[in-house]
Design an enzyme around this catalytic site. Structure first.
Site, PDB file in Angstrom:
ATOM      1  N   GLY A  45       0.843  -1.186   0.000  1.00 19.82           N
ATOM      2  CA  GLY A  45       0.000   0.000   0.000  1.00 19.82           C
ATOM      3  C   GLY A  45       0.878   1.236   0.000  1.00 19.82           C
ATOM      4  N   GLN A  50       2.719   9.904   2.011  1.00 17.60           N
ATOM      5  CA  GLN A  50       4.038   9.255   1.999  1.00 17.60           C
ATOM      6  C   GLN A  50       4.917   9.695   0.834  1.00 17.60           C
ATOM      7  OE1 GLN A  50       2.303   5.111   2.533  1.00 17.60           O
ATOM      8  NE2 GLN A  50       4.185   4.964   3.719  1.00 17.60           N
ATOM      9  N   CYS A 105       5.872  -0.359   7.562  1.00 18.78           N
ATOM     10  CA  CYS A 105       5.469   0.822   6.805  1.00 18.78           C
ATOM     11  C   CYS A 105       6.663   1.320   6.000  1.00 18.78           C
ATOM     12  CB  CYS A 105       5.001   1.906   7.780  1.00 18.78           C
ATOM     13  SG  CYS A 105       4.480   3.420   6.974  1.00 18.78           S
ATOM     14  N   LEU A 106       6.435   1.659   4.732  1.00 19.24           N
ATOM     15  CA  LEU A 106       7.547   2.131   3.882  1.00 19.24           C
ATOM     16  C   LEU A 106       8.189   3.404   4.431  1.00 19.24           C
ATOM     17  CD1 LEU A 106       6.057   1.507   0.304  1.00 19.24           C
ATOM     18  CD2 LEU A 106       7.736   0.111   1.530  1.00 19.24           C
ATOM     19  N   HIS A 147      -4.570   0.586   7.628  1.00 21.66           N
ATOM     20  CA  HIS A 147      -3.221   1.155   7.759  1.00 21.66           C
ATOM     21  C   HIS A 147      -3.055   2.362   6.823  1.00 21.66           C
ATOM     22  CE1 HIS A 147       1.320   0.789   8.199  1.00 21.66           C
ATOM     23  NE2 HIS A 147       1.192   1.565   7.141  1.00 21.66           N
ATOM     24  N   GLU A 148      -3.478   2.197   5.553  1.00 21.19           N
ATOM     25  CA  GLU A 148      -3.342   3.295   4.590  1.00 21.19           C
ATOM     26  C   GLU A 148      -4.284   4.447   4.939  1.00 21.19           C
ATOM     27  OE1 GLU A 148      -0.805   3.273   2.746  1.00 21.19           O
ATOM     28  OE2 GLU A 148      -0.385   1.188   3.225  1.00 21.19           O
ATOM     29  N   HIS A 151      -2.930   6.774   7.358  1.00 24.36           N
ATOM     30  CA  HIS A 151      -1.994   7.751   6.778  1.00 24.36           C
ATOM     31  C   HIS A 151      -2.711   9.038   6.357  1.00 24.36           C
ATOM     32  CE1 HIS A 151       1.947   5.939   6.679  1.00 24.36           C
ATOM     33  NE2 HIS A 151       1.500   4.820   6.135  1.00 24.36           N
TER      34      HIS A 151
HETATM   35 ZN   LIG Z   1       2.431   3.003   6.132  1.00 25.61          ZN
END
Ligand SMILES: [Zn+2]
Length: 196
Positions: A45, A50, A105-106, A147-148, A151
């Site tokens: 995702g 991000q 998480c990226l 999760h997304e 963000h």
């Molecule tokens: Zn994340």
């Protein structure tokens, strides 16, 4: 084009993101770039904050999980085929008993922790053509969406950890925000940006 992924500590990750319309400038190119960025980093995702944009847009592709033996064949098939763009999403309902899953998480490389979330969600969103849908999801698909979605609300998975866990990873998070980490995808670090 692969865009740099914003690291933990950047204020853009803490903003409540704003809704967008069809007229958003160069939307198609943005979507393509976000997809390329997500796949380039082997993410499941990616949310617009991000890559530095505080707008209500995120992508989900759970196919990497479909190889995982901990899921049933039906679940694996569902995970394999789930690719979706969520625009202006609003979670309407969350229900069920919270379950733990090891999340990463990226924007927070090399940190993985168990996070508790409710298993079922009802969400309203617009797709890539700005058509509105209301759908229910559960299990791991719901989790990646949650999760997304966090963000675009300015929330990170590390916010959901116990205070003990938070204390244990504090140094790691500080290092990430300073760029003291090695990652194999492009990143942008808040503390290095202010060089004069
Ligand atoms: Zn994340």
């Amino acid at each position: 084009m692969i865009l740099p992924i914003v690291a933990y500590g950047d204020p853009v990750l803490r903003k409540k993101a704003k809704a967008i319309t069809k007229d958003y400038p160069k939307f198609d190119a943005l979507l393509e770039n976000m997809k390329e960025t997500m796949y380039g980093a082997f993410g499941v995702g990616l949310a617009a904050p991000q890559i530095g944009l505080p707008i209500r847009l995120f992508l989900v592709d759970t196919s990497p999980f479909s190889e995982d033996d901990e899921f049933t064949e039906d679940e694996q098939n569902a995970l394999k085929n789930f690719k979706r763009t969520f625009i202006n999403a609003e979670i309407l309902e969350e229900e069920g008993d919270e379950w733990a899953f090891n999340e990463g998480c990226l924007s927070i490389p090399d940190v993985r922790e168990d996070v508790f979330r409710q298993p079922k969600i009802k969400i309203q969103y617009q797709d890539e053509n700005f058509e509105t849908h209301t759908e229910e999801f559960d299990g791991l698909i719901a989790r990646v969406i949650q999760h997304e979605y966090d963000h675009i609300e300015g929330i990170l998975f590390t916010d959901k950890l116990s205070s003990l866990k938070k204390r244990l990873i504090k140094g790691k998070l500080l290092n990430i925000s300073k760029g003291k980490i090695s990652v194999d995808y492009r990143m942008r670090f808040p503390a290095l940006k202010k060089k004069r």
